[in-house]
Design an enzyme around this catalytic site. Structure first.
Site, PDB file in Angstrom:
ATOM      1  N   CYS A  17       0.820  -1.062  -0.083  1.00  0.00           N
ATOM      2  CA  CYS A  17       0.125   0.028   0.161  1.00  0.00           C
ATOM      3  C   CYS A  17       0.852   1.177  -0.107  1.00  0.00           C
ATOM      4  O   CYS A  17       1.623   1.412  -0.992  1.00  0.00           O
ATOM      5  CB  CYS A  17      -1.010  -0.184   1.133  1.00  0.00           C
ATOM      6  SG  CYS A  17      -2.346   1.054   0.882  1.00  0.00           S
ATOM      7  N   HIS A  69      -3.981  -4.606  -0.456  1.00  0.00           N
ATOM      8  CA  HIS A  69      -3.599  -5.076   0.755  1.00  0.00           C
ATOM      9  C   HIS A  69      -3.733  -6.727   0.960  1.00  0.00           C
ATOM     10  O   HIS A  69      -4.893  -7.413   1.032  1.00  0.00           O
ATOM     11  CB  HIS A  69      -4.391  -4.687   1.979  1.00  0.00           C
ATOM     12  CG  HIS A  69      -4.265  -3.313   2.398  1.00  0.00           C
ATOM     13  ND1 HIS A  69      -3.207  -3.068   3.429  1.00  0.00           N
ATOM     14  CD2 HIS A  69      -4.656  -2.303   1.927  1.00  0.00           C
ATOM     15  CE1 HIS A  69      -3.347  -1.813   3.617  1.00  0.00           C
ATOM     16  NE2 HIS A  69      -4.124  -0.935   2.570  1.00  0.00           N
ATOM     17  N   GLU A  91      -2.576  -8.823   3.077  1.00  0.00           N
ATOM     18  CA  GLU A  91      -3.153  -9.623   4.219  1.00  0.00           C
ATOM     19  C   GLU A  91      -4.605  -9.456   4.442  1.00  0.00           C
ATOM     20  O   GLU A  91      -5.146  -9.986   5.464  1.00  0.00           O
ATOM     21  CB  GLU A  91      -2.315  -8.615   5.325  1.00  0.00           C
ATOM     22  CG  GLU A  91      -3.101  -7.363   5.816  1.00  0.00           C
ATOM     23  CD  GLU A  91      -2.317  -6.027   4.781  1.00  0.00           C
ATOM     24  OE1 GLU A  91      -2.635  -5.075   5.469  1.00  0.00           O
ATOM     25  OE2 GLU A  91      -1.854  -6.242   3.749  1.00  0.00           O
TER      26      GLU A  91
END
Length: 197
Positions: free
Chosen positions: A78, A178, A180
């Site tokens: 990001c 992202h 994650e």
């Protein structure tokens, strides 16, 4: 087992990145210790918030030159990806200059900012970062600024205009989304970074 270090940029999403690696069975450490960063096998440069605040944090911690001189693989996430370019219009700040390109406000095409949610990503065929991930898979984005496509772009997404979803140069690569928070595709990408890059 590779030694994976998450560079402590004093941003908010550090623990969620660490948990993603924990779920994969990789031990990681969040640190701003210069020696640990220099000796890591793989490094993650995460970031949320503004470029100007992140660069200030990195400068105060003596990390700018250390990051610029790293030779091991580094993955920016990001804002961490945006910091890898030369300049950010978010605060008009020079960034890490790890590769060419600049970060600018996503052009106004009538779509709301920030760009938030799932978007499909088209990647350069055969790039190891996307190994085992279907073309046009969806990843999770939250951003108002983007790196428009340039010679370092290895994947794009579209939000009114095409923008860089992933960039790479030498040992540095970055993703605007992202991983994650991107389910199985994001998990696969993190695994690829550890095992294939």
């Amino acid at each position: 087992m590779p030694n994976i270090t998450i560079i402590d940029t004093a941003c908010a999403n550090l623990s969620s990145v660490k948990f993603a690696f924990d779920r994969l069975g990789y031990a990681t450490e969040i640190t701003c210790d210069l020696n640990k960063i220099k000796s890591a096998d793989k490094l993650i440069l995460p970031g949320v918030g503004t470029a100007i605040a992140a660069m200030k944090n990195l400068q105060e911690r003596g990390l700018v030159e250390v990051i610029q001189n790293l030779t091991q693989p580094v993955l920016g996430i990001c804002l961490g990806m945006q910091l890898m370019t030369e300049f950010s219009a978010e605060g008009e700040v020079d960034t890490l200059r790890l590769m060419s390109g600049k970060t600018e406000l996503i052009p106004n095409t009538g779509l709301p900012l920030p760009h938030m949610g799932w978007n499909k990503v088209q990647y350069q065929a055969d790039h190891p970062l996307f190994h085992g991930i279907e073309q046009n898979s969806h990843f999770y984005f939250v951003h108002s600024y983007a790196v428009l496509p340039n010679e370092n772009t290895i994947a794009t997404a579209d939000y009114g205009v095409p923008f860089s979803a992933a960039i790479a140069s030498k040992n540095f690569c970055g993703v605007q989304f992202h991983p994650e928070r991107s389910g199985k595709n994001g998990t696969q990408l993190l695994k690829n970074f550890v095992e294939l890059i």
